[in-house]
Design a protein around this motif. Structure first.
Motif, PDB file in Angstrom:
ATOM      1  N   TYR A  18       0.830  -1.208   0.000  1.00 18.28           N
ATOM      2  CA  TYR A  18       0.000   0.000   0.000  1.00 18.28           C
ATOM      3  C   TYR A  18       0.863   1.256   0.000  1.00 18.28           C
ATOM      4  CZ  TYR A  18      -3.444   3.460   1.561  1.00 18.28           C
ATOM      5  OH  TYR A  18      -4.238   4.577   1.667  1.00 18.28           O
ATOM      6  N   VAL A  19       1.884   1.266   0.857  1.00 15.23           N
ATOM      7  CA  VAL A  19       2.757   2.450   0.947  1.00 15.23           C
ATOM      8  C   VAL A  19       3.546   2.637  -0.344  1.00 15.23           C
ATOM      9  CG1 VAL A  19       4.726   3.433   2.166  1.00 15.23           C
ATOM     10  CG2 VAL A  19       2.920   2.328   3.456  1.00 15.23           C
TER      11      VAL A  19
ATOM     12  N   LYS B  16       1.355   4.223  -2.938  1.00 11.88           N
ATOM     13  CA  LYS B  16       1.146   5.639  -2.647  1.00 11.88           C
ATOM     14  C   LYS B  16       2.354   6.471  -3.061  1.00 11.88           C
ATOM     15  CE  LYS B  16      -2.916   6.215  -0.692  1.00 11.88           C
ATOM     16  NZ  LYS B  16      -3.907   7.191  -1.199  1.00 11.88           N
TER      17      LYS B  16
ATOM     18  N   ASN C 127       3.306   9.542  -6.308  1.00  7.18           N
ATOM     19  CA  ASN C 127       3.815  10.879  -6.011  1.00  7.18           C
ATOM     20  C   ASN C 127       5.244  11.103  -6.473  1.00  7.18           C
ATOM     21  OD1 ASN C 127       1.382  11.444  -4.699  1.00  7.18           O
ATOM     22  ND2 ASN C 127       2.131  10.609  -2.765  1.00  7.18           N
TER      23      ASN C 127
ATOM     24  N   LYS D 196       5.101  12.538   6.485  1.00  7.34           N
ATOM     25  CA  LYS D 196       4.128  12.705   5.403  1.00  7.34           C
ATOM     26  C   LYS D 196       4.135  11.574   4.384  1.00  7.34           C
ATOM     27  CE  LYS D 196       4.130  17.743   5.741  1.00  7.34           C
ATOM     28  NZ  LYS D 196       4.321  19.028   5.036  1.00  7.34           N
TER      29      LYS D 196
ATOM     30  N   LEU E  29       2.662   8.646   5.197  1.00  5.57           N
ATOM     31  CA  LEU E  29       1.265   8.259   5.427  1.00  5.57           C
ATOM     32  C   LEU E  29       0.558   9.390   6.169  1.00  5.57           C
ATOM     33  CD1 LEU E  29       1.294   4.493   6.501  1.00  5.57           C
ATOM     34  CD2 LEU E  29       0.310   5.461   4.440  1.00  5.57           C
ATOM     35  N   LYS E  30      -0.428   9.997   5.529  1.00  5.28           N
ATOM     36  CA  LYS E  30      -1.216  11.045   6.172  1.00  5.28           C
ATOM     37  C   LYS E  30      -2.411  10.415   6.884  1.00  5.28           C
ATOM     38  CE  LYS E  30       0.119  14.451   2.691  1.00  5.28           C
ATOM     39  NZ  LYS E  30      -0.349  15.415   1.673  1.00  5.28           N
TER      40      LYS E  30
ATOM     41  N   ASN F 128      -5.625  10.707   6.310  1.00  9.51           N
ATOM     42  CA  ASN F 128      -6.602  10.116   5.388  1.00  9.51           C
ATOM     43  C   ASN F 128      -6.110   8.772   4.861  1.00  9.51           C
ATOM     44  OD1 ASN F 128      -8.178  12.394   5.701  1.00  9.51           O
ATOM     45  ND2 ASN F 128      -7.305  13.441   3.929  1.00  9.51           N
ATOM     46  N   SER F 129      -4.806   8.690   4.594  1.00 15.75           N
ATOM     47  CA  SER F 129      -4.241   7.448   4.084  1.00 15.75           C
ATOM     48  C   SER F 129      -4.288   6.347   5.137  1.00 15.75           C
ATOM     49  CB  SER F 129      -2.798   7.669   3.630  1.00 15.75           C
ATOM     50  OG  SER F 129      -2.736   8.636   2.603  1.00 15.75           O
TER      51      SER F 129
ATOM     52  N   GLU G  49      -7.834   5.049   5.263  1.00 15.71           N
ATOM     53  CA  GLU G  49      -8.085   4.224   4.079  1.00 15.71           C
ATOM     54  C   GLU G  49      -7.385   2.876   4.192  1.00 15.71           C
ATOM     55  OE1 GLU G  49      -7.308   4.364  -0.765  1.00 15.71           O
ATOM     56  OE2 GLU G  49      -6.781   6.084   0.490  1.00 15.71           O
ATOM     57  N   LEU G  50      -6.138   2.893   4.674  1.00 14.32           N
ATOM     58  CA  LEU G  50      -5.389   1.658   4.871  1.00 14.32           C
ATOM     59  C   LEU G  50      -6.075   0.759   5.885  1.00 14.32           C
ATOM     60  CD1 LEU G  50      -2.855  -0.149   4.600  1.00 14.32           C
ATOM     61  CD2 LEU G  50      -1.727   1.343   6.264  1.00 14.32           C
TER      62      LEU G  50
END
Length: 223
Positions: free
Chosen positions: A46-47, A50, A54, A90, A92-93, A95-96, A99-100
């Motif tokens: 997942y990370v 993400k 970016n 930053k 994982l924020k 919101n992330s 979601e995770l």
């Protein structure tokens, strides 16, 4: 003994603790172990997804750097607590993380247990062997010479104030037909001293020539 055994397992109970804390019936142990692996793999993937969205083309060196230093799992009958130790801000924020947590809860398909995910930022990311290994993996994937990658990695550990570091890479280095092992060390690594706090990781990386193995030993301090 210190030369033959995993440095982390060798020091359990003295300077090293388990990354998973839970108890289970012997018949259910394999299921719990498989669940731990599923949790860690899901978070890592997942990370990385993400970050890949970016990361720009001019930041190719850091495309393999997830920034995850460690994932601790604690289980109770009605709760699974996961703590992610991050090396960089930053990644994982909030919101992330939510979601995770939702996606992982669906993946585990555990209705009777609640899942709680928290993150902790470590103060010296380049004093962690897994982050160093991820950095070297990013360099090797983009054909940076392996000796240059090892030296750059050691330079980044200077601010971490460690006592010693050893970096080892094995495989088809430089595209050679015969696999070999190359390593470089700075400082000292007392592998046979149990009270010496030695952190270690083994990290595979897929390159165009095949899989290379990266091993990192970091001597932090004596207990």
């Amino acid at each position: 003994m210190g030369q033959k055994i995993n440095p982390l397992g060798f020091r359990l109970g003295t300077t090293q603790n388990h990354y998973s804390l839970w108890f289970a019936h012997p018949k259910d142990y394999s299921e719990g172990l498989e669940e731990d692996k599923k949790i860690r793999d899901f978070i890592q993937n997942y990370v990385k997804k993400k970050i890949s969205k970016n990361v720009k083309n001019n930041m190719r060196v850091f495309s393999s750097l997830s920034g995850i230093a460690c994932i601790e799992i604690k289980k109770r009958i009605d709760l699974i607590q996961v703590r992610i130790y991050m090396g960089f801000q930053k990644v994982l924020k909030e919101n992330s993380i939510k979601e995770l947590q939702i996606n992982l809860q669906k993946e585990l398909n555990s209705v009777n247990r609640k899942l709680n995910i928290a993150t902790t930022l470590i103060s010296k990311p380049y004093g962690n062997p897994l982050i160093i290994a991820q950095y070297i993996a990013g360099q090797l994937k983009h054909r940076v010479p392996f000796r240059k990658a090892m030296k750059k990695a050691i330079e980044r550990t200077k601010k971490a104030n460690i006592k010693g570091i050893r970096v080892q890479i094995s495989g088809r280095l430089g595209g050679k037909d015969i696999a070999r092992v190359e390593w470089i060390r700075k400082g000292r690594i007392p592998l046979q001293t149990i009270r010496a706090k030695v952190d270690y990781c083994s990290y595979p990386v897929q390159t165009i020539y095949g899989i290379l193995g990266i091993k990192i030993w970091i001597f932090i301090d004596k207990k």
